[in-house]
Design an enzyme around this catalytic site. Structure first.
Site, PDB file in Angstrom:
ATOM      1  N   GLN A 282       0.821  -1.203   0.000  1.00 18.92           N
ATOM      2  CA  GLN A 282       0.000   0.000   0.000  1.00 18.92           C
ATOM      3  C   GLN A 282       0.864   1.265   0.000  1.00 18.92           C
ATOM      4  O   GLN A 282       0.317   2.369  -0.046  1.00 18.92           O
ATOM      5  CB  GLN A 282      -0.903   0.008   1.237  1.00 18.92           C
ATOM      6  CG  GLN A 282      -1.910  -1.128   1.269  1.00 18.92           C
ATOM      7  CD  GLN A 282      -2.620  -1.254   2.600  1.00 18.92           C
ATOM      8  OE1 GLN A 282      -2.630  -2.322   3.206  1.00 18.92           O
ATOM      9  NE2 GLN A 282      -3.226  -0.180   3.083  1.00 18.92           N
TER      10      GLN A 282
ATOM     11  N   PHE B 273      -5.969  -4.161   3.510  1.00 19.23           N
ATOM     12  CA  PHE B 273      -6.602  -3.903   4.806  1.00 19.23           C
ATOM     13  C   PHE B 273      -5.639  -3.303   5.834  1.00 19.23           C
ATOM     14  O   PHE B 273      -5.850  -3.427   7.034  1.00 19.23           O
ATOM     15  CB  PHE B 273      -7.232  -5.177   5.376  1.00 19.23           C
ATOM     16  CG  PHE B 273      -8.050  -5.954   4.401  1.00 19.23           C
ATOM     17  CD1 PHE B 273      -9.171  -5.392   3.798  1.00 19.23           C
ATOM     18  CD2 PHE B 273      -7.716  -7.249   4.054  1.00 19.23           C
ATOM     19  CE1 PHE B 273      -9.929  -6.100   2.889  1.00 19.23           C
ATOM     20  CE2 PHE B 273      -8.463  -7.973   3.142  1.00 19.23           C
ATOM     21  CZ  PHE B 273      -9.580  -7.402   2.552  1.00 19.23           C
TER      22      PHE B 273
ATOM     23  N   GLU C  29       0.675  -2.015   4.460  1.00 15.42           N
ATOM     24  CA  GLU C  29       1.158  -0.637   4.559  1.00 15.42           C
ATOM     25  C   GLU C  29       2.624  -0.618   4.977  1.00 15.42           C
ATOM     26  O   GLU C  29       3.444   0.040   4.356  1.00 15.42           O
ATOM     27  CB  GLU C  29       0.306   0.158   5.550  1.00 15.42           C
ATOM     28  CG  GLU C  29       0.687   1.620   5.604  1.00 15.42           C
ATOM     29  CD  GLU C  29      -0.265   2.465   6.437  1.00 15.42           C
ATOM     30  OE1 GLU C  29       0.077   3.624   6.716  1.00 15.42           O
ATOM     31  OE2 GLU C  29      -1.337   1.968   6.824  1.00 15.42           O
TER      32      GLU C  29
ATOM     33  N   ARG D 241      -5.425   7.285  17.109  1.00 15.80           N
ATOM     34  CA  ARG D 241      -6.742   7.241  16.448  1.00 15.80           C
ATOM     35  C   ARG D 241      -7.770   6.545  17.335  1.00 15.80           C
ATOM     36  O   ARG D 241      -8.954   6.899  17.318  1.00 15.80           O
ATOM     37  CB  ARG D 241      -6.657   6.569  15.075  1.00 15.80           C
ATOM     38  CG  ARG D 241      -7.943   6.740  14.263  1.00 15.80           C
ATOM     39  CD  ARG D 241      -7.801   6.268  12.839  1.00 15.80           C
ATOM     40  NE  ARG D 241      -7.228   7.252  11.948  1.00 15.80           N
ATOM     41  CZ  ARG D 241      -7.948   8.140  11.237  1.00 15.80           C
ATOM     42  NH1 ARG D 241      -9.270   8.179  11.367  1.00 15.80           N
ATOM     43  NH2 ARG D 241      -7.362   8.974  10.423  1.00 15.80           N
TER      44      ARG D 241
ATOM     45  N   ARG E  72      -7.622  -2.008   8.906  1.00 18.78           N
ATOM     46  CA  ARG E  72      -8.805  -1.210   8.548  1.00 18.78           C
ATOM     47  C   ARG E  72      -9.484  -0.598   9.786  1.00 18.78           C
ATOM     48  O   ARG E  72      -9.990  -1.308  10.645  1.00 18.78           O
ATOM     49  CB  ARG E  72      -9.785  -2.119   7.825  1.00 18.78           C
ATOM     50  CG  ARG E  72     -10.862  -1.408   7.035  1.00 18.78           C
ATOM     51  CD  ARG E  72     -11.688  -2.442   6.299  1.00 18.78           C
ATOM     52  NE  ARG E  72     -12.517  -1.870   5.261  1.00 18.78           N
ATOM     53  CZ  ARG E  72     -13.172  -2.603   4.359  1.00 18.78           C
ATOM     54  NH1 ARG E  72     -13.046  -3.918   4.364  1.00 18.78           N
ATOM     55  NH2 ARG E  72     -13.921  -2.018   3.444  1.00 18.78           N
TER      56      ARG E  72
ATOM     57  N   PHE F  53      -7.670   1.413  11.828  1.00 24.24           N
ATOM     58  CA  PHE F  53      -6.437   1.990  12.360  1.00 24.24           C
ATOM     59  C   PHE F  53      -6.578   2.423  13.820  1.00 24.24           C
ATOM     60  O   PHE F  53      -6.206   3.518  14.194  1.00 24.24           O
ATOM     61  CB  PHE F  53      -6.031   3.178  11.481  1.00 24.24           C
ATOM     62  CG  PHE F  53      -4.558   3.507  11.515  1.00 24.24           C
ATOM     63  CD1 PHE F  53      -3.650   2.708  10.854  1.00 24.24           C
ATOM     64  CD2 PHE F  53      -4.098   4.611  12.200  1.00 24.24           C
ATOM     65  CE1 PHE F  53      -2.278   3.021  10.876  1.00 24.24           C
ATOM     66  CE2 PHE F  53      -2.750   4.937  12.224  1.00 24.24           C
ATOM     67  CZ  PHE F  53      -1.840   4.134  11.565  1.00 24.24           C
TER      68      PHE F  53
ATOM     69  N   THR G 291      -3.712  11.396  10.443  1.00 21.77           N
ATOM     70  CA  THR G 291      -3.508  12.265  11.603  1.00 21.77           C
ATOM     71  C   THR G 291      -2.092  12.828  11.650  1.00 21.77           C
ATOM     72  O   THR G 291      -1.808  13.694  12.468  1.00 21.77           O
ATOM     73  CB  THR G 291      -3.825  11.505  12.902  1.00 21.77           C
ATOM     74  OG1 THR G 291      -3.087  10.282  12.943  1.00 21.77           O
ATOM     75  CG2 THR G 291      -5.315  11.197  12.984  1.00 21.77           C
TER      76      THR G 291
ATOM     77  N   ALA H  36      -5.963   5.267   5.591  1.00 22.04           N
ATOM     78  CA  ALA H  36      -6.751   6.310   6.252  1.00 22.04           C
ATOM     79  C   ALA H  36      -8.007   6.671   5.466  1.00 22.04           C
ATOM     80  O   ALA H  36      -8.531   7.777   5.605  1.00 22.04           O
ATOM     81  CB  ALA H  36      -5.906   7.562   6.503  1.00 22.04           C
TER      82      ALA H  36
ATOM     83  N   GLU I 178     -12.922   2.609   5.424  1.00 22.60           N
ATOM     84  CA  GLU I 178     -12.865   2.103   6.791  1.00 22.60           C
ATOM     85  C   GLU I 178     -14.158   2.229   7.599  1.00 22.60           C
ATOM     86  O   GLU I 178     -14.494   1.326   8.367  1.00 22.60           O
ATOM     87  CB  GLU I 178     -11.727   2.803   7.542  1.00 22.60           C
ATOM     88  CG  GLU I 178     -10.361   2.401   7.034  1.00 22.60           C
ATOM     89  CD  GLU I 178      -9.260   3.282   7.604  1.00 22.60           C
ATOM     90  OE1 GLU I 178      -8.451   2.776   8.391  1.00 22.60           O
ATOM     91  OE2 GLU I 178      -9.228   4.476   7.257  1.00 22.60           O
TER      92      GLU I 178
END
Length: 775
Positions: A203, A234, A238, A316, A348, A350, A447, A516, A717
């Site tokens: 990702q 998902f 990442e 988060r 997913r 986060f 964020t 995100a 998400e």
């Protein structure tokens, strides 16, 4: 004349690779041709959660027939650490191992099977060291991968003490295995200039580019990272794809040949991070109507041995610990607990889902304590005008939720069904039905402020076809389809005229991860900017060539229209080309308005909020704890949808994945730090048979009040958290056995076993002399 195209964006169009997915022609990395002499990788893994390596003998491995190369940490020419943000993730372990499954050495061989057999020939000695394996262990040892963080609003202790009623509680929320259909895989090939071309299932192509360059100690411009598609991500691709890509690049660099590393499913489930477990504890003060006066909440995440993305994930969780509710006064503390287990990572939501589970449990407990339907308590606490400041200082500006919840309540016949369920429960001793309506408010933006940017490259050819490249990655979610629709809409042509090409770091540099829920927001706007730049130069050309104002040029129905004159886009592009007009442009977008002061715990971390609500109905066998999800009604806010078909598919898929997290997917370790849910035989993702037989999904048709791409909203998400309604409905069915006077503890996943023990807790409540019983 052929039928002219309508505006592509906003149409329920099929996924751009749907036909290829169905017929098997979509090419994933392991489908690519095996190059002559290609090497394959396996790793030797630690059997201990925490130990010192006393000796490492790999001679038998090197001499194994078919082995081409063996590497340890000492063989890495550049940077050893492949952590995404904070140091602590060595590509291969050094003197100490810190989780079961940590790679100690790697083998390249003529086949994956040979590499795996060779790994078993290693002779390694270990000296076991003390290990923290649980959140409780880490809390007792005061072990954290990063310092605690706190958000505070008002005098919490005073408000809780003065409140008419008070409760304390705790909930353990287990993590989740990503279980993407395509496992972790990567391929690398050396280039003639001493560089590396990496094809990754990731990702975050730019992170792959940077990590590979740093491991090999070469400039970034010598590494090209490419991604055409992933078979699911998902969040699991990442950061976790980084070590895979670096390992392939390291061997490709050493051997001068192509290298592929396809991690076997069991290795993947042991060696890669998962959704964080969370231990949530709270104290809450409220009035007799169930309105919250003050909340003191601790969110403790199980991070594993290193930080990975845990700072943002626990942040988060804190940002979403309010979910849809005005808390008035709150203190929210986030802890990042260090354990000797695999380093957990993005998934997913986060961290948002774990934070929401805390407040939804609080709401349920308040409802039972005050003798109310949980929906009424939820509605009284919803954000509304005048009660709209979050604990981190952001004002909720678009008040979607009160109307959305009211509409779903009416459309699903919540009150009528509630009455029917209570009548059913009075008549049946061993079957109990449960019903719950839960809302979702999810903030959209990274964020970390600087990640909220994207680029795109558009090329218009003289036959009228368009090619768009952008920094987002396609993992099945339909991002490429939506960007294709944006470009087609900007030029007034059909989708067939637009090609979206593989994401590559040599076309769009310095990209952010596709995460995100921001893929369409960022890349759609960047693509639109590129389109408008090309259109702008075409309009300027038309103005000088035909003596009209630039805004008199229209792109519609597949044509370029100037007054009474019409050209196909190809004809006009050819004309512009002969006049030396550039037919390409880069586009760029950065999200406005967002900021966050971490030291103060205040700011505007989100550009806007996506909202939704779900009603779930379940039937529980009180003798065994087995249950069935009977019906689900969803109303979800996607703004002005870019593609209703894809958005509804994402809502359905996200909900089912969330339902799996909360009901069947039990992620477990033994007391030696080994993952014991390490295969499809002992880790149960939802199947087609688990999808509710009556599954109703509707889109809440209201445009975004912020200037997003065509006033749409993110959809990736937020739907996952709608599945909290299933967990709440199970708890409601258990509470029915006490005539709704008591809510048992129901840690997640709420497997039949856990539901069974929750029912036994309800029995104890009844036996202790409280009013209630089976009826």
């Amino acid at each position: 004349m052929a039928e002219q195209p309508e505006r592509a964006a906003g149409k329920a169009s099929p996924h751009e690779s749907a036909r290829k997915h169905v017929c098997g022609s979509a090419r994933y990395i392991d489908d690519l041709p095996v190059m002559p002499g290609m090497a394959h990788i396996a790793t030797g893994k630690s059997p201990h959660p925490h130990a010192r390596i006393t000796h490492l003998d790999l001679e038998h491995v090197r001499r194994y027939p078919g082995v081409l190369d063996v590497v340890t940490q000492a063989d890495i020419p550049g940077k050893v650490d492949v952590a995404p943000v904070f140091d602590g993730d060595p590509l291969l372990a050094g003197e100490v191992v810190e989780f079961v499954g940590q790679p100690v050495f790697a083998v390249a061989a003529v086949s994956m099977e040979v590499a795996q057999r060779a790994v078993a020939e290693a002779r390694i000695g270990y000296e076991p060291l003390p290990a923290q394996l649980s959140i409780e262990d880490a809390l007792a040892a005061d072990a954290h991968v990063l310092p605690p963080h706190e958000m505070r609003m008002g005098d919490v202790s005073a408000e809780i003490s003065a409140a008419p009623q008070r409760l304390n509680g705790e909930l353990y929320v287990r993590g989740q295995e990503h279980f993407y259909l395509e496992g972790q895989v990567g391929q690398a090939e050396p280039t003639e200039d001493g560089g590396i071309h990496v094809i990754a299932s990731t990702q975050h192509p730019t992170e792959i580019q940077h990590l590979v360059a740093e491991v090999l100690d070469i400039p970034f411009n010598r590494v090209v990272a490419e991604v055409r598609r992933m078979g699911g991500g998902f969040g699991g691709k990442e950061t976790q794809a980084g070590p895979i890509a670096c390992m392939t690049a390291l061997f490709a660099h050493r051997l001068g040949r192509s290298v592929r590393y396809r991690m076997p499913r069991r290795d993947d489930m042991v060696q890669t991070g998962k959704r964080h477990d969370f231990l949530n504890r709270w104290s809450v003060g409220f009035d007799d109507q169930g309105v919250i006066h003050g909340l003191d909440l601790m969110l403790a995440g199980k991070c594993g041995y290193s930080a990975d993305l845990s700072q943002g994930i626990v942040d988060r969780a804190m940002f979403h610990a309010d979910n849809a509710y005005f808390l008035n006064t709150a203190r929210i503390e986030g802890l990042r607990c260090r354990t000797h287990t695999v380093s957990n990572t993005a998934f997913r939501g986060f961290g948002g889902p774990q934070g929401m589970m805390a407040i939804e449990t609080v709401i349920e407990d308040i409802a039972r304590a005050t003798g109310q339907d949980p929906l009424d308590v939820r509605k009284r606490n919803l954000y509304s005008p005048g009660r709209d400041e979050t604990p981190y200082g952001q004002t909720v500006e678009q008040h979607v939720l009160p109307e959305l919840v009211e509409r779903l309540e009416a459309d699903s016949d919540y009150r009528g069904r509630r009455a029917g369920i209570e009548a059913f429960n009075q008549k049946h001793r061993y079957l109990k039905k449960g019903l719950a309506l839960t809302p979702v408010k999810f903030g959209i933006s990274f964020t970390v402020k600087h990640l909220n940017q994207a680029g795109a490259l558009l090329q218009l050819y003289t036959d009228g076809s368009l090619m768009i490249n952008h920094g987002g990655t396609e993992m099945g979610q339909g991002l490429f389809t939506k960007v294709q629709q944006v470009v087609a809409s900007e030029f007034g042509v059909s989708r067939d005229q637009v090609m979206v090409t593989s994401t590559r770091t040599d076309k769009i540099p310095n990209t952010s991860a596709t995460a995100a829920s921001s893929g369409s927001d960022l890349n759609g706007m960047a693509a639109r900017d590129a389109c408008q730049r090309v259109r702008g130069v075409l309009c300027e050309f038309a103005a000088s060539e035909f003596g009209v104002e630039p805004d008199a040029v229209r792109f519609e129905r597949g044509l370029v229209v100037i007054g009474e004159r019409e050209w196909t886009l190809g004809e006009f592009a050819e004309l512009a080309y002969t006049h030396r007009v550039p037919l390409f442009a880069t586009g760029f977008y950065r999200t406005p308005k967002i900021h966050y002061n971490r030291e103060e715990g205040k700011g505007r971390p989100f550009f806007y909020y996506a909202n939704g609500a779900a009603v779930s109905e379940v039937t529980v066998d009180t003798a065994t704890g087995e249950y069935r999800v009977e019906r689900v009604d969803i109303l979800h806010d996607v703004g002005d949808s870019l593609n209703p078909a894809i958005d509804i598919g994402q809502i359905e898929g996200g909900f089912v994945q969330g339902m799996g997290w909360l009901t069947t997917e039990e992620l477990l370790w033994d007391n030696q730090g080994r993952v014991i849910s390490n295969s499809p035989s002992n880790y149960k993702i939802p199947t087609a048979g688990d999808v509710p037989a009556d599954f109703r999904v509707s889109l809440y048709d209201r445009p975004n009040n912020e200037e997003t791409i065509y006033l749409s909203k993110a959809v990736g998400e937020p739907p996952l958290m709608l599945a909290i309604s299933v967990w709440a409905a199970l708890r409601d069915a258990c509470a029915a056995t006490t005539r709704y006077r008591f809510s048992p503890r129901l840690d997640t996943p709420a497997t039949p076993e856990r539901v069974y023990w929750a029912l036994r807790e309800c029995e104890t409540f009844n036996l202790e002399g409280h009013s209630g019983g089976h009826g």
